[in-house]
Design a protein around this motif. Sequence first.
Motif, PDB file in Angstrom:
ATOM      1  N   GLY A   9     -29.402 -50.175  14.118  1.00 34.90           N
ATOM      2  CA  GLY A   9     -29.447 -51.013  15.316  1.00 34.90           C
ATOM      3  C   GLY A   9     -29.729 -50.201  16.570  1.00 34.90           C
ATOM      4  N   GLY A  66     -26.198 -55.553  19.812  1.00 36.42           N
ATOM      5  CA  GLY A  66     -26.081 -55.906  18.410  1.00 36.42           C
ATOM      6  C   GLY A  66     -24.836 -56.694  18.117  1.00 36.42           C
ATOM      7  N   GLU A  67     -24.976 -57.733  17.350  1.00 35.78           N
ATOM      8  CA  GLU A  67     -23.870 -58.485  16.799  1.00 35.78           C
ATOM      9  C   GLU A  67     -22.898 -58.979  17.863  1.00 35.78           C
ATOM     10  OE1 GLU A  67     -22.377 -55.420  14.366  1.00 35.78           O
ATOM     11  OE2 GLU A  67     -24.169 -55.305  13.172  1.00 35.78           O
ATOM     12  N   ARG A 108     -33.306 -49.361  16.523  1.00 36.85           N
ATOM     13  CA  ARG A 108     -34.102 -50.512  16.956  1.00 36.85           C
ATOM     14  C   ARG A 108     -34.042 -50.637  18.477  1.00 36.85           C
ATOM     15  NH1 ARG A 108     -38.353 -53.679  15.103  1.00 36.85           N
ATOM     16  NH2 ARG A 108     -38.651 -55.074  16.865  1.00 36.85           N
ATOM     17  N   HIS A 155     -38.894 -51.026   9.648  1.00 35.65           N
ATOM     18  CA  HIS A 155     -37.677 -51.709  10.085  1.00 35.65           C
ATOM     19  C   HIS A 155     -37.537 -52.991   9.284  1.00 35.65           C
ATOM     20  CE1 HIS A 155     -37.796 -49.871  14.396  1.00 35.65           C
ATOM     21  NE2 HIS A 155     -38.399 -49.075  13.541  1.00 35.65           N
ATOM     22  N   SER A 156     -36.334 -53.274   8.837  1.00 36.32           N
ATOM     23  CA  SER A 156     -36.087 -54.568   8.213  1.00 36.32           C
ATOM     24  C   SER A 156     -34.721 -55.076   8.663  1.00 36.32           C
ATOM     25  CB  SER A 156     -36.155 -54.476   6.684  1.00 36.32           C
ATOM     26  OG  SER A 156     -35.100 -53.689   6.184  1.00 36.32           O
ATOM     27  N   VAL A 157     -34.529 -56.363   8.501  1.00 38.06           N
ATOM     28  CA  VAL A 157     -33.244 -56.994   8.790  1.00 38.06           C
ATOM     29  C   VAL A 157     -32.809 -57.693   7.518  1.00 38.06           C
ATOM     30  CG1 VAL A 157     -32.023 -58.702  10.185  1.00 38.06           C
ATOM     31  CG2 VAL A 157     -33.770 -57.275  11.243  1.00 38.06           C
ATOM     32  N   GLU A 158     -31.580 -57.426   7.115  1.00 37.64           N
ATOM     33  CA  GLU A 158     -31.026 -58.030   5.906  1.00 37.64           C
ATOM     34  C   GLU A 158     -29.817 -58.871   6.289  1.00 37.64           C
ATOM     35  OE1 GLU A 158     -29.930 -54.585   3.647  1.00 37.64           O
ATOM     36  OE2 GLU A 158     -32.015 -54.047   3.235  1.00 37.64           O
ATOM     37  N   TRP A 188     -28.753 -47.762   8.075  1.00 38.59           N
ATOM     38  CA  TRP A 188     -28.521 -49.195   8.251  1.00 38.59           C
ATOM     39  C   TRP A 188     -27.373 -49.416   9.226  1.00 38.59           C
ATOM     40  CZ3 TRP A 188     -24.004 -51.702   6.531  1.00 38.59           C
ATOM     41  CH2 TRP A 188     -23.140 -50.934   5.764  1.00 38.59           C
ATOM     42  N   HIS A 217     -29.580 -54.354  10.466  1.00 37.15           N
ATOM     43  CA  HIS A 217     -30.819 -53.580  10.478  1.00 37.15           C
ATOM     44  C   HIS A 217     -30.768 -52.547   9.356  1.00 37.15           C
ATOM     45  CE1 HIS A 217     -32.463 -55.141  14.238  1.00 37.15           C
ATOM     46  NE2 HIS A 217     -31.213 -55.185  14.647  1.00 37.15           N
ATOM     47  N   HIS A 218     -31.957 -52.240   8.796  1.00 33.93           N
ATOM     48  CA  HIS A 218     -32.034 -51.304   7.676  1.00 33.93           C
ATOM     49  C   HIS A 218     -33.364 -50.553   7.755  1.00 33.93           C
ATOM     50  CE1 HIS A 218     -32.621 -50.544   3.149  1.00 33.93           C
ATOM     51  NE2 HIS A 218     -31.739 -49.688   3.585  1.00 33.93           N
ATOM     52  N   LYS A 242     -26.591 -60.391  10.316  1.00 28.96           N
ATOM     53  CA  LYS A 242     -27.844 -59.643  10.260  1.00 28.96           C
ATOM     54  C   LYS A 242     -27.532 -58.156  10.385  1.00 28.96           C
ATOM     55  CE  LYS A 242     -30.664 -63.169  12.454  1.00 28.96           C
ATOM     56  NZ  LYS A 242     -31.532 -63.464  13.609  1.00 28.96           N
TER      57      LYS A 242
END
Length: 176
Positions: free
Chosen positions: A164, A3-4, A167, A134-137, A159, A149-150, A147
């Motif tokens: 992450g 992530g990130e 996910r 799952h969503s990405v904001e 979130w 994850h939420h 980005k």
Amino acid sequence: MVGERDLLPPDRIPRAAAVLVGVVAREEPQLLFTQRAAGLPVHAGQISFPGGKRDPEDASPLATALREAQEEVGLDAALVRPLGYLDLYITNSGFAIVGVVAEIAPSYALTLSPGEVADAFEVPLGFLMQEENHSVEMREWAGGLRKVHHMPWRERHIWGVTAGVLRNLYDRLYAE
């Protein structure tokens, strides 16, 4: 999944950390989460897995996750059966987090550390493993967008790093 990763400067070495992705062995499996205490200086009130920075005396990510779970929520390590590790998750705040997946006996009892944890609760694993949940904001951070994850569940919002790591678990279980 990492992530990130691109937000961490290339000359910065991430600090080792581990979280317990605890699957409570109920008829409908659940994951154990905590809500961080409101008075904490960072990430106050956020939903998280028990876990934290690796101490020099921790022999492994498992040892870190079990120690932190005992310190934060009083989880007895004798009630935890390790199942495996998730892929490393690098955060933009400089941590390399290992998700330690483990089965927790449903007879567990918790004693929350009030300075660290305001609440502990379970969420059905089946709900968390449905991709439509799952969503990405896009959120602003350090003068830019990133980005995030939420995964909303009831009145709670899972979130950031915690979502992450979830996910990461989803990808490990369902990626083709």
